[in-house]
Design a protein around this motif. Structure first.
Motif, PDB file in Angstrom:
ATOM      1  N   ASP A 201       3.692 -70.776  40.399  1.00 55.84           N
ATOM      2  CA  ASP A 201       5.017 -71.316  40.146  1.00 55.84           C
ATOM      3  C   ASP A 201       6.085 -70.427  40.792  1.00 55.84           C
ATOM      4  OD1 ASP A 201       3.735 -73.222  38.703  1.00 55.84           O
ATOM      5  OD2 ASP A 201       4.562 -72.641  36.748  1.00 55.84           O
ATOM      6  N   PHE A 202       7.123 -71.086  41.312  1.00 57.75           N
ATOM      7  CA  PHE A 202       8.216 -70.393  41.990  1.00 57.75           C
ATOM      8  C   PHE A 202       9.545 -70.907  41.455  1.00 57.75           C
ATOM      9  CE2 PHE A 202       4.595 -70.391  44.722  1.00 57.75           C
ATOM     10  CZ  PHE A 202       4.619 -69.199  45.412  1.00 57.75           C
ATOM     11  N   ARG A 203      10.494 -69.988  41.300  1.00 62.29           N
ATOM     12  CA  ARG A 203      11.859 -70.359  40.964  1.00 62.29           C
ATOM     13  C   ARG A 203      12.713 -70.354  42.228  1.00 62.29           C
ATOM     14  NH1 ARG A 203      13.556 -65.971  38.142  1.00 62.29           N
ATOM     15  NH2 ARG A 203      11.464 -65.041  38.105  1.00 62.29           N
ATOM     16  N   VAL A 204      13.503 -71.411  42.406  1.00 61.28           N
ATOM     17  CA  VAL A 204      14.415 -71.515  43.544  1.00 61.28           C
ATOM     18  C   VAL A 204      15.754 -70.950  43.083  1.00 61.28           C
ATOM     19  CG1 VAL A 204      15.441 -73.062  45.229  1.00 61.28           C
ATOM     20  CG2 VAL A 204      13.167 -73.574  44.295  1.00 61.28           C
ATOM     21  N   LEU A 205      16.177 -69.831  43.689  1.00 58.75           N
ATOM     22  CA  LEU A 205      17.326 -69.090  43.164  1.00 58.75           C
ATOM     23  C   LEU A 205      18.655 -69.478  43.796  1.00 58.75           C
ATOM     24  CD1 LEU A 205      15.828 -65.496  42.786  1.00 58.75           C
ATOM     25  CD2 LEU A 205      15.868 -67.373  41.131  1.00 58.75           C
ATOM     26  N   LYS A 206      18.695 -69.626  45.117  1.00 56.97           N
ATOM     27  CA  LYS A 206      19.967 -69.950  45.776  1.00 56.97           C
ATOM     28  C   LYS A 206      19.718 -70.322  47.225  1.00 56.97           C
ATOM     29  CE  LYS A 206      23.003 -66.982  47.232  1.00 56.97           C
ATOM     30  NZ  LYS A 206      22.898 -67.153  48.702  1.00 56.97           N
ATOM     31  N   PRO A 207      20.677 -71.055  47.852  1.00 54.55           N
ATOM     32  CA  PRO A 207      20.569 -71.326  49.286  1.00 54.55           C
ATOM     33  C   PRO A 207      20.727 -70.041  50.092  1.00 54.55           C
ATOM     34  CG  PRO A 207      22.170 -72.780  48.231  1.00 54.55           C
ATOM     35  CD  PRO A 207      21.842 -71.715  47.240  1.00 54.55           C
ATOM     36  N   CYS A 208      20.189 -70.052  51.302  1.00 55.30           N
ATOM     37  CA  CYS A 208      20.264 -68.882  52.174  1.00 55.30           C
ATOM     38  C   CYS A 208      21.448 -69.015  53.132  1.00 55.30           C
ATOM     39  CB  CYS A 208      18.967 -68.748  52.975  1.00 55.30           C
ATOM     40  SG  CYS A 208      18.929 -67.295  54.043  1.00 55.30           S
ATOM     41  N   ALA A 209      22.365 -68.060  53.070  1.00 62.29           N
ATOM     42  CA  ALA A 209      23.511 -68.023  53.981  1.00 62.29           C
ATOM     43  C   ALA A 209      23.060 -67.472  55.326  1.00 62.29           C
ATOM     44  CB  ALA A 209      24.618 -67.156  53.392  1.00 62.29           C
ATOM     45  N   ARG A 210      23.364 -68.207  56.411  1.00 63.24           N
ATOM     46  CA  ARG A 210      22.870 -67.827  57.724  1.00 63.24           C
ATOM     47  C   ARG A 210      23.926 -67.079  58.527  1.00 63.24           C
ATOM     48  NH1 ARG A 210      17.552 -69.238  56.924  1.00 63.24           N
ATOM     49  NH2 ARG A 210      17.514 -67.524  58.409  1.00 63.24           N
ATOM     50  N   CYS A 211      23.447 -66.282  59.500  1.00 65.66           N
ATOM     51  CA  CYS A 211      24.330 -65.405  60.263  1.00 65.66           C
ATOM     52  C   CYS A 211      24.058 -65.552  61.759  1.00 65.66           C
ATOM     53  CB  CYS A 211      24.130 -63.963  59.823  1.00 65.66           C
ATOM     54  SG  CYS A 211      22.489 -63.327  60.265  1.00 65.66           S
ATOM     55  N   ILE A 212      24.641 -64.657  62.527  1.00 65.38           N
ATOM     56  CA  ILE A 212      24.554 -64.685  63.985  1.00 65.38           C
ATOM     57  C   ILE A 212      23.128 -64.528  64.478  1.00 65.38           C
ATOM     58  CG2 ILE A 212      24.886 -62.206  64.373  1.00 65.38           C
ATOM     59  CD1 ILE A 212      26.662 -65.038  66.289  1.00 65.38           C
ATOM     60  N   LEU A 213      22.248 -63.992  63.662  1.00 67.60           N
ATOM     61  CA  LEU A 213      20.854 -63.793  64.058  1.00 67.60           C
ATOM     62  C   LEU A 213      20.190 -65.110  64.469  1.00 67.60           C
ATOM     63  CD1 LEU A 213      18.428 -61.371  62.252  1.00 67.60           C
ATOM     64  CD2 LEU A 213      17.596 -63.559  63.073  1.00 67.60           C
ATOM     65  N   THR A 214      20.624 -66.226  63.893  1.00 73.64           N
ATOM     66  CA  THR A 214      20.023 -67.521  64.215  1.00 73.64           C
ATOM     67  C   THR A 214      20.315 -67.951  65.647  1.00 73.64           C
ATOM     68  OG1 THR A 214      21.949 -68.736  63.378  1.00 73.64           O
ATOM     69  CG2 THR A 214      20.169 -68.287  61.828  1.00 73.64           C
ATOM     70  N   THR A 215      21.283 -67.322  66.306  1.00 73.61           N
ATOM     71  CA  THR A 215      21.624 -67.691  67.679  1.00 73.61           C
ATOM     72  C   THR A 215      20.795 -66.919  68.703  1.00 73.61           C
ATOM     73  OG1 THR A 215      23.397 -66.041  67.949  1.00 73.61           O
ATOM     74  CG2 THR A 215      23.986 -68.159  66.937  1.00 73.61           C
ATOM     75  N   LEU A 216      19.910 -66.028  68.256  1.00 77.28           N
ATOM     76  CA  LEU A 216      19.070 -65.248  69.161  1.00 77.28           C
ATOM     77  C   LEU A 216      17.788 -66.006  69.479  1.00 77.28           C
ATOM     78  CD1 LEU A 216      19.320 -61.662  67.597  1.00 77.28           C
ATOM     79  CD2 LEU A 216      20.573 -62.566  69.567  1.00 77.28           C
ATOM     80  N   ASP A 217      17.446 -66.093  70.760  1.00 77.25           N
ATOM     81  CA  ASP A 217      16.166 -66.671  71.151  1.00 77.25           C
ATOM     82  C   ASP A 217      15.063 -65.746  70.645  1.00 77.25           C
ATOM     83  OD1 ASP A 217      13.739 -67.092  72.748  1.00 77.25           O
ATOM     84  OD2 ASP A 217      14.957 -68.441  73.963  1.00 77.25           O
ATOM     85  N   PRO A 218      14.146 -66.232  69.798  1.00 78.21           N
ATOM     86  CA  PRO A 218      13.130 -65.346  69.218  1.00 78.21           C
ATOM     87  C   PRO A 218      12.142 -64.792  70.240  1.00 78.21           C
ATOM     88  CG  PRO A 218      12.676 -67.629  68.656  1.00 78.21           C
ATOM     89  CD  PRO A 218      14.025 -67.614  69.306  1.00 78.21           C
ATOM     90  N   HIS A 219      12.080 -65.389  71.436  1.00 81.10           N
ATOM     91  CA  HIS A 219      11.144 -64.924  72.465  1.00 81.10           C
ATOM     92  C   HIS A 219      11.786 -63.911  73.405  1.00 81.10           C
ATOM     93  CE1 HIS A 219       8.530 -68.069  71.017  1.00 81.10           C
ATOM     94  NE2 HIS A 219       9.425 -68.989  71.320  1.00 81.10           N
ATOM     95  N   THR A 220      13.066 -64.073  73.705  1.00 77.20           N
ATOM     96  CA  THR A 220      13.728 -63.203  74.686  1.00 77.20           C
ATOM     97  C   THR A 220      14.764 -62.266  74.073  1.00 77.20           C
ATOM     98  OG1 THR A 220      15.514 -64.770  75.159  1.00 77.20           O
ATOM     99  CG2 THR A 220      13.446 -65.029  76.395  1.00 77.20           C
ATOM    100  N   GLY A 221      15.254 -62.600  72.887  1.00 76.84           N
ATOM    101  CA  GLY A 221      16.320 -61.815  72.277  1.00 76.84           C
ATOM    102  C   GLY A 221      17.697 -62.155  72.797  1.00 76.84           C
ATOM    103  N   GLU A 222      17.804 -63.111  73.733  1.00 75.64           N
ATOM    104  CA  GLU A 222      19.097 -63.487  74.296  1.00 75.64           C
ATOM    105  C   GLU A 222      19.877 -64.367  73.316  1.00 75.64           C
ATOM    106  OE1 GLU A 222      18.441 -65.328  78.031  1.00 75.64           O
ATOM    107  OE2 GLU A 222      17.561 -63.534  78.961  1.00 75.64           O
ATOM    108  N   ARG A 223      21.187 -64.154  73.287  1.00 74.96           N
ATOM    109  CA  ARG A 223      22.050 -64.925  72.403  1.00 74.96           C
ATOM    110  C   ARG A 223      22.489 -66.216  73.094  1.00 74.96           C
ATOM    111  NH1 ARG A 223      23.927 -62.599  68.104  1.00 74.96           N
ATOM    112  NH2 ARG A 223      23.957 -60.510  69.028  1.00 74.96           N
ATOM    113  N   SER A 224      22.471 -67.329  72.349  1.00 72.19           N
ATOM    114  CA  SER A 224      22.844 -68.609  72.936  1.00 72.19           C
ATOM    115  C   SER A 224      24.339 -68.630  73.233  1.00 72.19           C
ATOM    116  CB  SER A 224      22.470 -69.762  72.003  1.00 72.19           C
ATOM    117  OG  SER A 224      23.085 -69.613  70.733  1.00 72.19           O
ATOM    118  N   ALA A 225      24.700 -69.073  74.445  1.00 79.65           N
ATOM    119  CA  ALA A 225      26.099 -69.078  74.867  1.00 79.65           C
ATOM    120  C   ALA A 225      26.944 -70.031  74.035  1.00 79.65           C
ATOM    121  CB  ALA A 225      26.188 -69.450  76.344  1.00 79.65           C
ATOM    122  N   ASP A 226      26.313 -71.087  73.502  1.00 84.37           N
ATOM    123  CA  ASP A 226      27.070 -72.076  72.722  1.00 84.37           C
ATOM    124  C   ASP A 226      27.064 -71.784  71.221  1.00 84.37           C
ATOM    125  OD1 ASP A 226      24.433 -72.648  72.165  1.00 84.37           O
ATOM    126  OD2 ASP A 226      24.469 -74.691  72.981  1.00 84.37           O
TER     127      ASP A 226
END
Length: 267
Positions: A201-226
């Motif tokens: 059993d799992f308790r769902v505590l809160k939504p996850c606030a996202r940051c600039i890290l989501t704009t990084l390509d996980p394969h290259t580390g490059e940041r998306s221009a858009d």
């Protein structure tokens, strides 16, 4: 019925994760998840891809006896043993300041060379885990070096919805979940309070606030221009000034999770 589509573990905070078929899990999350962290050698402040995108190119594996194996292009592999708890270093992770074991000089030289500045590698044993973010969960809920909570869950349907809005296929790795759900509607997880995966059993505590890290390509580390996908998330997933994607969980009890297990919404 919804089921568990994928399991991911991140042995070292902000480094490359591992895809798993099964994993032990308890109140601190998946076994070996974010038990290690890099910190600035002088200040003790944690390092992450937010300011050091190169960390996303640092390979990690959980080695023997819960140790850490480090690898990177152009560097020799290094096996690091779990440090003795006697030699402690003061570290700061967001608003938490606490003391944890330092992994020693050989590890410090390796990570300093990779990062390009004086850096230390530290480990958090169970007894030194932090309390989850204030105002959420119960008094005994703990977290290792994850930002605020031991587990992050995302529905594949939610990622598909976001990809369609952005106009290109997005990798789940951008969002660094531990648990991925399949066969659920987009953002169905937003309405869950308690779930059962297999017999746990799992308790769902809160939504996850996202940051600039989501704009990084996980394969290259490059940041998306858009600035995608964060720009789109801010347009249709904004809550309290933050772009929300995924749900933070805590496990009640201990057991084993395996890809393919059914997921039951209890509440």
């Amino acid at each position: 019925m919804s089921s568990l589509a994928a399991l991911y573990r991140y042995p070292l905070k902000s480094a490359i994760g591992q895809s798993l078929q099964q994993s032990p899990v308890d109140g601190l999350g998946l076994l070996g998840d974010r038990r290690w962290m890099l910190v600035d050698a002088q200040s003790g402040r944690f390092l992450s891809q937010r300011a050091d995108p190169r960390l996303g190119q640092l390979g990690t594996q959980v080695g023997e006896d819960a140790g850490l194996r480090l690898s990177a292009s152009g560097y020799p592999e290094l096996n690091v043993a779990v440090p003795e708890s006697g030699e402690l270093r003061g570290v700061t992770l967001w608003n938490d300041s606490f003391r944890v074991p330092d992994a020693g000089e050989e590890a410090a030289r390796w990570v300093s060379d990779f990062v390009g500045k004086p850096t230390r590698l530290v480990y958090v044993p169970t007894e030194r885990a932090r309390t989850v973010s204030a105002g959420y969960g119960e008094g005994g809920d703990k977290v290792a070096f994850a930002d605020g909570f031991p587990l992050l869950l995302i529905g594949q349907g939610s990622l598909d919805d976001l990809s369609a809005r952005v106009g290109r296929t997005l990798e789940m790795a951008r969002f660094r979940p531990n648990l991925v759900v399949q066969d659920s509607a987009a953002f169905a997880e937003d309405g869950w309070k308690r779930i059962r995966i297999g017999g746990l059993d799992f308790r769902v505590l809160k939504p996850c606030a996202r940051c600039i890290l989501t704009t990084l390509d996980p394969h290259t580390g490059e940041r998306s221009a858009d600035r995608e996908p964060l720009a789109t998330l801010k347009r249709y997933r904004q809550q309290d000034g933050h772009a929300m994607f995924g749900q933070n969980l805590v496990c009640d009890g201990a057991g084993v999770l395996e890809v393919g297990m059914p997921i039951t919404v209890l509440e």
